[in-house]
Each structure stands twice: as structure tokens, then as C-alpha cells.
Design a protein around this motif. Structure first.
Motif, PDB file in Angstrom:
ATOM      1  N   ILE A 140      10.571   0.396   3.842  1.00 37.51           N
ATOM      2  CA  ILE A 140      11.356  -0.471   2.957  1.00 37.51           C
ATOM      3  C   ILE A 140      10.559  -0.098   1.807  1.00 37.51           C
ATOM      4  O   ILE A 140      11.040   0.055   0.589  1.00 37.51           O
ATOM      5  CB  ILE A 140      11.169  -1.926   3.258  1.00 37.51           C
ATOM      6  CG1 ILE A 140      12.255  -2.031   4.710  1.00 37.51           C
ATOM      7  CG2 ILE A 140      11.588  -2.862   2.180  1.00 37.51           C
ATOM      8  CD1 ILE A 140      12.157  -3.583   5.054  1.00 37.51           C
ATOM      9  N   VAL A 141       9.178  -0.232   1.676  1.00 37.06           N
ATOM     10  CA  VAL A 141       8.370   0.121   0.492  1.00 37.06           C
ATOM     11  C   VAL A 141       8.589   1.606   0.105  1.00 37.06           C
ATOM     12  O   VAL A 141       8.729   1.619  -1.225  1.00 37.06           O
ATOM     13  CB  VAL A 141       6.680  -0.388   0.992  1.00 37.06           C
ATOM     14  CG1 VAL A 141       5.908   0.366  -0.194  1.00 37.06           C
ATOM     15  CG2 VAL A 141       6.766  -1.532   1.248  1.00 37.06           C
ATOM     16  N   LEU A 142       8.593   2.305   0.696  1.00 39.81           N
ATOM     17  CA  LEU A 142       8.841   3.741   0.501  1.00 39.81           C
ATOM     18  C   LEU A 142      10.071   3.852  -0.374  1.00 39.81           C
ATOM     19  O   LEU A 142      10.198   4.534  -1.458  1.00 39.81           O
ATOM     20  CB  LEU A 142       8.909   4.587   1.553  1.00 39.81           C
ATOM     21  CG  LEU A 142       8.838   6.061   1.214  1.00 39.81           C
ATOM     22  CD1 LEU A 142       7.274   6.361   0.812  1.00 39.81           C
ATOM     23  CD2 LEU A 142       8.806   7.073   2.572  1.00 39.81           C
ATOM     24  N   GLY A 143      11.192   3.286   0.118  1.00 36.49           N
ATOM     25  CA  GLY A 143      12.453   3.324  -0.400  1.00 36.49           C
ATOM     26  C   GLY A 143      12.648   2.571  -1.659  1.00 36.49           C
ATOM     27  O   GLY A 143      13.265   3.102  -2.699  1.00 36.49           O
ATOM     28  N   LEU A 144      11.760   1.380  -1.770  1.00 31.87           N
ATOM     29  CA  LEU A 144      11.926   0.727  -3.097  1.00 31.87           C
ATOM     30  C   LEU A 144      10.960   1.484  -4.292  1.00 31.87           C
ATOM     31  O   LEU A 144      11.587   1.731  -5.380  1.00 31.87           O
ATOM     32  CB  LEU A 144      11.113  -0.648  -2.739  1.00 31.87           C
ATOM     33  CG  LEU A 144      11.889  -1.743  -2.271  1.00 31.87           C
ATOM     34  CD1 LEU A 144      10.902  -3.055  -2.029  1.00 31.87           C
ATOM     35  CD2 LEU A 144      13.202  -2.015  -3.085  1.00 31.87           C
ATOM     36  N   LEU A 145      10.159   2.369  -3.852  1.00 29.25           N
ATOM     37  CA  LEU A 145       9.363   3.160  -4.704  1.00 29.25           C
ATOM     38  C   LEU A 145      10.115   4.230  -5.131  1.00 29.25           C
ATOM     39  O   LEU A 145       9.966   4.644  -6.367  1.00 29.25           O
ATOM     40  CB  LEU A 145       8.121   3.647  -3.933  1.00 29.25           C
ATOM     41  CG  LEU A 145       6.739   2.952  -3.852  1.00 29.25           C
ATOM     42  CD1 LEU A 145       5.621   3.504  -3.269  1.00 29.25           C
ATOM     43  CD2 LEU A 145       6.235   2.668  -5.416  1.00 29.25           C
ATOM     44  N   ILE A 146      10.850   5.061  -4.255  1.00 30.79           N
ATOM     45  CA  ILE A 146      11.490   5.878  -4.729  1.00 30.79           C
ATOM     46  C   ILE A 146      12.774   5.361  -5.661  1.00 30.79           C
ATOM     47  O   ILE A 146      13.072   6.006  -6.564  1.00 30.79           O
ATOM     48  CB  ILE A 146      12.457   6.504  -3.412  1.00 30.79           C
ATOM     49  CG1 ILE A 146      11.268   7.287  -2.500  1.00 30.79           C
ATOM     50  CG2 ILE A 146      13.767   7.541  -3.706  1.00 30.79           C
ATOM     51  CD1 ILE A 146      11.913   8.028  -1.108  1.00 30.79           C
ATOM     52  N   LEU A 147      13.373   4.425  -5.345  1.00 30.24           N
ATOM     53  CA  LEU A 147      14.357   3.646  -5.955  1.00 30.24           C
ATOM     54  C   LEU A 147      13.891   3.567  -7.498  1.00 30.24           C
ATOM     55  O   LEU A 147      14.299   3.751  -8.553  1.00 30.24           O
ATOM     56  CB  LEU A 147      14.877   2.275  -5.379  1.00 30.24           C
ATOM     57  CG  LEU A 147      16.365   1.818  -5.920  1.00 30.24           C
ATOM     58  CD1 LEU A 147      17.454   2.824  -5.655  1.00 30.24           C
ATOM     59  CD2 LEU A 147      16.347   0.292  -5.413  1.00 30.24           C
ATOM     60  N   ALA A 148      12.474   2.648  -7.468  1.00 28.22           N
ATOM     61  CA  ALA A 148      12.050   2.621  -8.948  1.00 28.22           C
ATOM     62  C   ALA A 148      11.960   3.868  -9.575  1.00 28.22           C
ATOM     63  O   ALA A 148      12.107   3.903 -10.907  1.00 28.22           O
ATOM     64  CB  ALA A 148      10.577   1.944  -8.685  1.00 28.22           C
TER      65      ALA A 148
END
Ligand SMILES: [Zn+2]
Length: 201
Positions: free
Chosen positions: A90-98
Motif C-alpha cells: 500500500i505504501v509502495l503503491g501510494l509512493l508510485i502514485l505520488a
């Protein structure tokens, strides 16, 4: 010894099952204690792995195997995998999205910046342009009309885009020749063989 990755276990709230204790014979005394294993990297949960239940009697305290006191489907349904065991992805996904959002916001603003500078040109605006792979150069606004912009081109070509600022300082433009483009094609960045990278004012 430090384990930087591996599995860890989290224990959930005991679930009442209504089963009878095989040791003391008390009815409705069996609780299932759920345990969720999850894979971690530096203690950051990455994904859940196996789930298991331990039958315990809340009267006599005896623990059993699930062969002796089987886990019912109802109990399995009641214990949901904790969401935080997926924290890593989830954290990784949010980082990529950002990153994606910030990159696209930057390119949109650069693009509108380019259009604004083409629409309202100023004498001396420096265009960073690309002719081909490893062929970069400059164009400088010399004059303009309501629908066209006229440039003095730099006769030099360089291989590194990052050296264009240095090239601009050298102020080497062919002032004997004027090259004109319509504002339309400049804004669309559709001039054959010339790609505008940025405009410096
Ligand atoms: Zn018991």
C-alpha cells in the motif's frame, strides 16, 4: 542476530465457537485464538501468508490441536486478515502514485508555460531545441508578429542537453539570418525536425 526479512505472527481476538471442551466437558467453552502470519521486510509488513487457529477452553485453560477440535467455516469467516499486513504494497503503491502525479503535473505546467511564452513572445527568449538524437541547439527570439515568431538560430550543435545553458552564455547566434515559425506550430511543437524542449526568458 538481526532478521531483516521473514515471517512474523499477529494474534487476533479470540472467537467464541459454542464447541464443547474435550478435557473438562464444559459446553460452549471453546474459543479459537486466530493467528495471522505475514511476511515482513525490515519489520514492514509486505503480505499475509498463512492463518491458523488454536482452540482453547476458557474454563480449564486446555489447548487443543485443530484435529481434536476442528475449526468451523463460520470461525474462518469471522476472522478477517488484518489490512495492515499489506502495509508495504500500500505504501509502495501510494509512493508510485505520488511520483506519477507529480511528474504529470510538472509536464502539464511546463507545457502551458511553453504555450504562454510562444503566445506572448519577448525579444531574447531562448528556445532549447532538439534536432536529433544527441543534437541540441538554441534559437533566440529576434522579432515577432501577431501570429509568427522570428528567430536567430545558433549554428552550433551540442551533444548534451545539459550544456545548453552554457551554450546560451556564449551568445553565439547567426544574426544575419532570420527563421520564422507560426505561433501555432510552435505551440503544437510540430515543426519538422525541431523539437522545443523549453523556453528560457
Ligand atoms: Zn475445558
Amino acid at each position: 542476530m538481526i532478521f531483516i526479512f521473514g515471517t512474523r505472527t499477529t494474534t487476533g481476538n479470540p472467537i467464541q465457537t459454542g464447541q464443547t471442551c474435550p478435557a473438562c466437558g464444559e459446553e460452549h467453552s471453546i474459543m479459537m485464538v486466530p493467528e495471522q502470519r505475514y511476511f515482513h521486510l525490515f519489520w514492514i509488513p509486505l503480505f499475509p501468508t498463512s492463518k491458523q487457529f488454536t482452540p482453547v477452553c476458557n474454563l480449564c485453560g486446555a489447548m487443543f490441536t485443530t484435529q481434536k477440535v476442528p475449526v468451523t467455516d463460520e470461525v474462518r469467516k469471522q476472522y478477517k486478515t488484518p489490512k495492515w499486513t499489506l502495509l508495504g504494497p500500500i505504501v509502495l503503491g501510494l509512493l508510485i502514485l505520488a511520483v506519477i502525479i507529480s511528474v504529470s503535473v510538472t509536464s502539464v505546467s511546463e507545457n502551458s508555460d511553453l504555450k504562454a511564452k510562444v503566445e506572448n513572445p519577448q525579444e531574447g527568449d531562448i528556445y532549447h531545441v532538439k534536432y536529433d538524437v544527441h543534437q541540441y541547439s538554441l534559437m533566440r527570439v529576434a522579432s515577432f508578429s501577431p501570429d509568427s515568431v522570428y528567430f536567430h538560430l545558433s549554428p552550433g550543435r551540442i551533444e548534451r542537453k545539459s550544456d545548453l545553458d552554457k551554450m546560451a552564455e556564449m551568445d553565439a547566434f547567426n544574426t544575419l539570418e532570420l527563421k520564422g515559425f507560426s505561433k501555432d506550430e510552435l505551440k503544437k511543437n510540430s515543426i519538422p525536425e525541431i523539437e522545443i524542449l523549453r523556453i528560457r526568458r
